[in-house]
Motif scaffolding. Structure first.
Motif, PDB file in Angstrom:
ATOM      1  N   SER A 131      -2.762 -42.344 -48.782  1.00 43.51           N
ATOM      2  CA  SER A 131      -3.766 -41.739 -49.656  1.00 43.51           C
ATOM      3  C   SER A 131      -3.321 -40.320 -49.987  1.00 43.51           C
ATOM      4  O   SER A 131      -2.666 -39.658 -49.186  1.00 43.51           O
ATOM      5  N   PHE A 132      -3.696 -39.862 -51.170  1.00 43.49           N
ATOM      6  CA  PHE A 132      -3.233 -38.574 -51.704  1.00 43.49           C
ATOM      7  C   PHE A 132      -4.468 -37.875 -52.257  1.00 43.49           C
ATOM      8  O   PHE A 132      -4.978 -38.244 -53.310  1.00 43.49           O
ATOM      9  N   VAL A 133      -4.972 -36.878 -51.544  1.00 44.65           N
ATOM     10  CA  VAL A 133      -6.222 -36.204 -51.910  1.00 44.65           C
ATOM     11  C   VAL A 133      -5.931 -34.780 -52.361  1.00 44.65           C
ATOM     12  O   VAL A 133      -5.184 -34.049 -51.698  1.00 44.65           O
ATOM     13  N   ARG A 134      -6.555 -34.396 -53.461  1.00 51.49           N
ATOM     14  CA  ARG A 134      -6.494 -33.004 -53.931  1.00 51.49           C
ATOM     15  C   ARG A 134      -7.940 -32.491 -53.950  1.00 51.49           C
ATOM     16  O   ARG A 134      -8.714 -32.816 -54.849  1.00 51.49           O
ATOM     17  N   TYR A 135      -8.281 -31.691 -52.956  1.00 55.54           N
ATOM     18  CA  TYR A 135      -9.633 -31.160 -52.835  1.00 55.54           C
ATOM     19  C   TYR A 135      -9.660 -29.753 -53.426  1.00 55.54           C
ATOM     20  O   TYR A 135      -8.949 -28.853 -52.944  1.00 55.54           O
ATOM     21  N   ILE A 136     -10.480 -29.561 -54.454  1.00 54.20           N
ATOM     22  CA  ILE A 136     -10.588 -28.260 -55.110  1.00 54.20           C
ATOM     23  C   ILE A 136     -11.747 -27.512 -54.475  1.00 54.20           C
ATOM     24  O   ILE A 136     -12.917 -27.810 -54.723  1.00 54.20           O
ATOM     25  N   SER A 137     -11.411 -26.561 -53.648  1.00 52.04           N
ATOM     26  CA  SER A 137     -12.431 -25.900 -52.829  1.00 52.04           C
ATOM     27  C   SER A 137     -13.081 -24.731 -53.557  1.00 52.04           C
ATOM     28  O   SER A 137     -12.518 -24.134 -54.471  1.00 52.04           O
ATOM     29  N   HIS A 138     -14.283 -24.437 -53.117  1.00 50.52           N
ATOM     30  CA  HIS A 138     -14.998 -23.255 -53.611  1.00 50.52           C
ATOM     31  C   HIS A 138     -14.550 -22.048 -52.789  1.00 50.52           C
ATOM     32  O   HIS A 138     -14.331 -22.171 -51.581  1.00 50.52           O
ATOM     33  N   PRO A 139     -14.403 -20.875 -53.404  1.00 47.98           N
ATOM     34  CA  PRO A 139     -13.965 -19.704 -52.631  1.00 47.98           C
ATOM     35  C   PRO A 139     -14.949 -19.275 -51.549  1.00 47.98           C
ATOM     36  O   PRO A 139     -14.545 -18.632 -50.575  1.00 47.98           O
ATOM     37  N   VAL A 140     -16.219 -19.630 -51.694  1.00 52.88           N
ATOM     38  CA  VAL A 140     -17.195 -19.360 -50.635  1.00 52.88           C
ATOM     39  C   VAL A 140     -17.126 -20.527 -49.653  1.00 52.88           C
ATOM     40  O   VAL A 140     -17.509 -21.653 -49.978  1.00 52.88           O
ATOM     41  N   LEU A 141     -16.636 -20.264 -48.462  1.00 50.37           N
ATOM     42  CA  LEU A 141     -16.343 -21.324 -47.501  1.00 50.37           C
ATOM     43  C   LEU A 141     -17.538 -22.250 -47.281  1.00 50.37           C
ATOM     44  O   LEU A 141     -17.386 -23.481 -47.230  1.00 50.37           O
ATOM     45  N   GLU A 142     -18.726 -21.690 -47.137  1.00 45.91           N
ATOM     46  CA  GLU A 142     -19.901 -22.493 -46.808  1.00 45.91           C
ATOM     47  C   GLU A 142     -20.204 -23.539 -47.884  1.00 45.91           C
ATOM     48  O   GLU A 142     -20.810 -24.575 -47.596  1.00 45.91           O
ATOM     49  N   ASN A 143     -19.789 -23.285 -49.116  1.00 48.83           N
ATOM     50  CA  ASN A 143     -20.040 -24.242 -50.195  1.00 48.83           C
ATOM     51  C   ASN A 143     -19.181 -25.499 -50.087  1.00 48.83           C
ATOM     52  O   ASN A 143     -19.388 -26.458 -50.843  1.00 48.83           O
ATOM     53  N   ASN A 144     -18.239 -25.496 -49.170  1.00 49.10           N
ATOM     54  CA  ASN A 144     -17.367 -26.656 -48.982  1.00 49.10           C
ATOM     55  C   ASN A 144     -17.767 -27.528 -47.795  1.00 49.10           C
ATOM     56  O   ASN A 144     -17.283 -28.656 -47.684  1.00 49.10           O
ATOM     57  N   LEU A 145     -18.605 -27.031 -46.916  1.00 42.12           N
ATOM     58  CA  LEU A 145     -18.780 -27.678 -45.622  1.00 42.12           C
ATOM     59  C   LEU A 145     -19.363 -29.082 -45.720  1.00 42.12           C
ATOM     60  O   LEU A 145     -18.947 -29.985 -44.991  1.00 42.12           O
ATOM     61  N   ASP A 146     -20.343 -29.293 -46.609  1.00 41.57           N
ATOM     62  CA  ASP A 146     -20.915 -30.633 -46.743  1.00 41.57           C
ATOM     63  C   ASP A 146     -19.861 -31.618 -47.263  1.00 41.57           C
ATOM     64  O   ASP A 146     -19.808 -32.776 -46.816  1.00 41.57           O
ATOM     65  N   TYR A 147     -19.042 -31.167 -48.192  1.00 40.22           N
ATOM     66  CA  TYR A 147     -18.002 -32.049 -48.741  1.00 40.22           C
ATOM     67  C   TYR A 147     -16.904 -32.295 -47.699  1.00 40.22           C
ATOM     68  O   TYR A 147     -16.388 -33.411 -47.577  1.00 40.22           O
ATOM     69  N   PHE A 148     -16.566 -31.263 -46.942  1.00 42.43           N
ATOM     70  CA  PHE A 148     -15.606 -31.457 -45.848  1.00 42.43           C
ATOM     71  C   PHE A 148     -16.123 -32.501 -44.852  1.00 42.43           C
ATOM     72  O   PHE A 148     -15.360 -33.336 -44.362  1.00 42.43           O
ATOM     73  N   ALA A 149     -17.418 -32.442 -44.555  1.00 44.70           N
ATOM     74  CA  ALA A 149     -17.992 -33.402 -43.611  1.00 44.70           C
ATOM     75  C   ALA A 149     -17.852 -34.829 -44.137  1.00 44.70           C
ATOM     76  O   ALA A 149     -17.555 -35.762 -43.366  1.00 44.70           O
ATOM     77  N   GLU A 150     -18.046 -35.017 -45.443  1.00 44.75           N
ATOM     78  CA  GLU A 150     -17.848 -36.339 -46.034  1.00 44.75           C
ATOM     79  C   GLU A 150     -16.401 -36.778 -45.890  1.00 44.75           C
ATOM     80  O   GLU A 150     -16.116 -37.932 -45.559  1.00 44.75           O
ATOM     81  N   TRP A 151     -15.480 -35.847 -46.125  1.00 46.72           N
ATOM     82  CA  TRP A 151     -14.058 -36.183 -46.047  1.00 46.72           C
ATOM     83  C   TRP A 151     -13.633 -36.472 -44.605  1.00 46.72           C
ATOM     84  O   TRP A 151     -12.740 -37.288 -44.375  1.00 46.72           O
ATOM     85  N   VAL A 152     -14.253 -35.838 -43.656  1.00 46.53           N
ATOM     86  CA  VAL A 152     -13.944 -36.149 -42.253  1.00 46.53           C
ATOM     87  C   VAL A 152     -14.220 -37.629 -41.984  1.00 46.53           C
ATOM     88  O   VAL A 152     -13.401 -38.327 -41.366  1.00 46.53           O
ATOM     89  N   ASP A 153     -15.349 -38.128 -42.470  1.00 49.25           N
ATOM     90  CA  ASP A 153     -15.686 -39.541 -42.265  1.00 49.25           C
ATOM     91  C   ASP A 153     -14.707 -40.455 -42.991  1.00 49.25           C
ATOM     92  O   ASP A 153     -14.296 -41.493 -42.465  1.00 49.25           O
ATOM     93  N   ILE A 154     -14.338 -40.073 -44.212  1.00 51.31           N
ATOM     94  CA  ILE A 154     -13.410 -40.905 -44.993  1.00 51.31           C
ATOM     95  C   ILE A 154     -12.039 -40.930 -44.325  1.00 51.31           C
ATOM     96  O   ILE A 154     -11.427 -41.993 -44.172  1.00 51.31           O
ATOM     97  N   VAL A 155     -11.562 -39.765 -43.922  1.00 51.35           N
ATOM     98  CA  VAL A 155     -10.245 -39.694 -43.275  1.00 51.35           C
ATOM     99  C   VAL A 155     -10.260 -40.473 -41.963  1.00 51.35           C
ATOM    100  O   VAL A 155      -9.286 -41.157 -41.623  1.00 51.35           O
ATOM    101  N   ALA A 156     -11.349 -40.394 -41.216  1.00 49.60           N
ATOM    102  CA  ALA A 156     -11.453 -41.139 -39.966  1.00 49.60           C
ATOM    103  C   ALA A 156     -11.290 -42.638 -40.216  1.00 49.60           C
ATOM    104  O   ALA A 156     -10.614 -43.349 -39.454  1.00 49.60           O
ATOM    105  N   ASN A 157     -11.888 -43.118 -41.283  1.00 51.12           N
ATOM    106  CA  ASN A 157     -11.775 -44.536 -41.625  1.00 51.12           C
ATOM    107  C   ASN A 157     -10.341 -44.899 -41.995  1.00 51.12           C
ATOM    108  O   ASN A 157      -9.814 -45.935 -41.566  1.00 51.12           O
ATOM    109  N   TRP A 158      -9.695 -44.035 -42.770  1.00 55.50           N
ATOM    110  CA  TRP A 158      -8.302 -44.299 -43.159  1.00 55.50           C
ATOM    111  C   TRP A 158      -7.378 -44.280 -41.948  1.00 55.50           C
ATOM    112  O   TRP A 158      -6.488 -45.109 -41.826  1.00 55.50           O
ATOM    113  N   VAL A 159      -7.575 -43.306 -41.078  1.00 56.15           N
ATOM    114  CA  VAL A 159      -6.744 -43.221 -39.877  1.00 56.15           C
ATOM    115  C   VAL A 159      -6.905 -44.483 -39.040  1.00 56.15           C
ATOM    116  O   VAL A 159      -5.930 -45.041 -38.507  1.00 56.15           O
TER     117      VAL A 159
END
Length: 286
Positions: free
Chosen positions: A203-231
Motif C-alpha cells: 500500500s502507498f499512502v500520501r497523507y496531507i497533514s494540517h500544520p496544526v498537529l491536533e487537527n491530524n489526530l483523529d485522522y491518524f487514529a483512523e490510519w492506525v486502525d487501517i495500517v493495523a489491518n494491513w500489517v
C-alpha cells in the motif's frame, strides 16, 4: 519490514534545528534525512531528471534498507496520453535502477485533466510497462471521475489484475479544517475522496497533514486502525506524510509513528527516535 514512514522531500532548510542539526549544510541533507526516515518520495524527479552520477551519489549517501520512490517526470505524465511516452518512462526507470537496492516503487502521478476517458490509454501503458519490466509501479489519479463508483471499480480491477498499487491520497485534514493551509503552498493537493483499497502486495499512502498537529489526530487514529489491518494481512505499507507548510511534516510524521507504537503495532522504530543529534562532521563515519 511491514511498515515504512517517510516524507515527500529530503531537503528543507526549515528543518534545521529540529530534524537536522542547526548548522547542517544543504549538501548533507540527504545523508541526514536517510538516517532519520527509511523512505522518501522522489518529487524532485518530477521536475528535473538527474544524471547518472547524481543517482549513484544518492545511493552512496544512503544506508542499507533506505528506499527512494521516484516520481515519473511530468514530461511523461502531464502531456496527454501516456502510451506515446512509454519509451521515455522506461528510459527513466533504467536511470533510476542506478539506485540499486535503494529503489522502491515507481510513482506515476496523473494530472487532474487525466479523466476516465483515458482508461484505455492507462491500461495500454500498464500493459506495456509490465511487458518490459518487473519494477513495481503505483498510480495516483486526481480527476474526480475516477472516484465515481463505476470508474472506481473499473480502475481498481485493472490495478489489482496487474498488481499495480493505487496511491491513496488523504487530504481530509486540510479540507475539513476551518482554515485551508494550502493558501500558503505552491503545490496544492486536490480534494478527492479517500478509498483505502490495496491493489498490490503493498500500500502507498500520501497523507496531507494540517500544520496544526491536533487537527491530524483523529485522522491518524483512523490510519492506525487501517495500517493495523494491513500489517495483519502481511501487506507492506509505505506511508508518506506531507504538509502544505513543510516545516511541520517531520513533527507530524513523528506523532503518527508514536500513535502506531502506542496502539501496540509491531512496526519498525523510527530511526530518528533511536539516534542522538549529529554534527555534519560525524557524517563521515557512515
Amino acid at each position: 519490514m511491514s511498515f515504512s514512514l517517510g516524507l515527500a522531500i529530503w531537503g528543507y532548510k526549515g528543518w534545521l534545528g529540529e530534524l537536522f542539526p542547526a548548522k547542517a549544510a544543504a549538501r548533507d541533507f540527504l545523508k541526514l534525512y536517510s538516517r532519520r526516515f527509511s523512505i522518501v518520495e522522489g518529487n524532485t524527479t518530477f521536475y528535473s531528471i538527474p544524471d547518472r552520477d547524481t543517482v549513484k551519489r544518492w545511493a552512496a549517501e544512503t544506508p542499507e534498507g533506505f528506499l527512494f520512490f521516484p516520481k515519473l517526470p511530468k514530461t511523461v505524465t502531464h502531456e496527454g496520453n501516456l502510451l506515446p511516452h512509454l519509451p521515455d518512462a522506461l528510459r527513466f526507470l533504467a536511470l533510476m535502477q542506478g539506485l540499486g537496492d535503494r529503489l522502491g516503487v515507481m510513482f506515476l502521478q496523473l494530472p487532474p485533466s487525466y479523466s476516465p476517458a483515458y482508461y484505455k490509454d492507462l491500461e495500454l501503458f500498464i500493459q506495456g510497462w509490465q511487458a518490459a519490466t518487473a519494477a513495481p509501479l503505483a498510480v495516483e489519479v486526481r480527476h474526480i471521475g475516477w472516484f465515481q463508483a463505476s470508474y472506481r471499480d473499473r480502475l481498481n480491477e485493472l490495478l489489482t489484475h496487474h498488481q499495480v498499487g493505487r496511491v491513496l491520497l488523504d487530504t481530509r485534514a486540510i479540507y475539513r479544517a476551518t482554515d485551508n493551509p494550502q493558501q500558503y503552498s505552491q503545490n496544492k493537493k486536490p480534494d478527492v475522496p479517500l478509498d483505502p483499497i490495496v491493489t498490490a502486495p503493498f500500500s502507498f499512502v500520501r497523507y496531507i497533514s494540517h500544520p496544526v498537529l491536533e487537527n491530524n489526530l483523529d485522522y491518524f487514529a483512523e490510519w492506525v486502525d487501517i495500517v493495523a489491518n494491513w500489517v495483519a494481512q502481511g501487506k507492506q505499507t509505505y506511508f508518506f506524510v506531507h504538509c502544505p507548510l513543510e516545516d511541520h511534516s517531520p513533527r507530524n510524521a513523528r506523532r503518527f509513528q508514536a500513535m502506531l507504537e502506542q496502539a501496540g503495532l509491531e512496526v519498525p522504530p523510527l530511526p530518528w527516535n533511536l539516534m542522538a543529534d549529529e554534527t555534519p562532521s560525524q557524517l563521515s563515519l557512515f
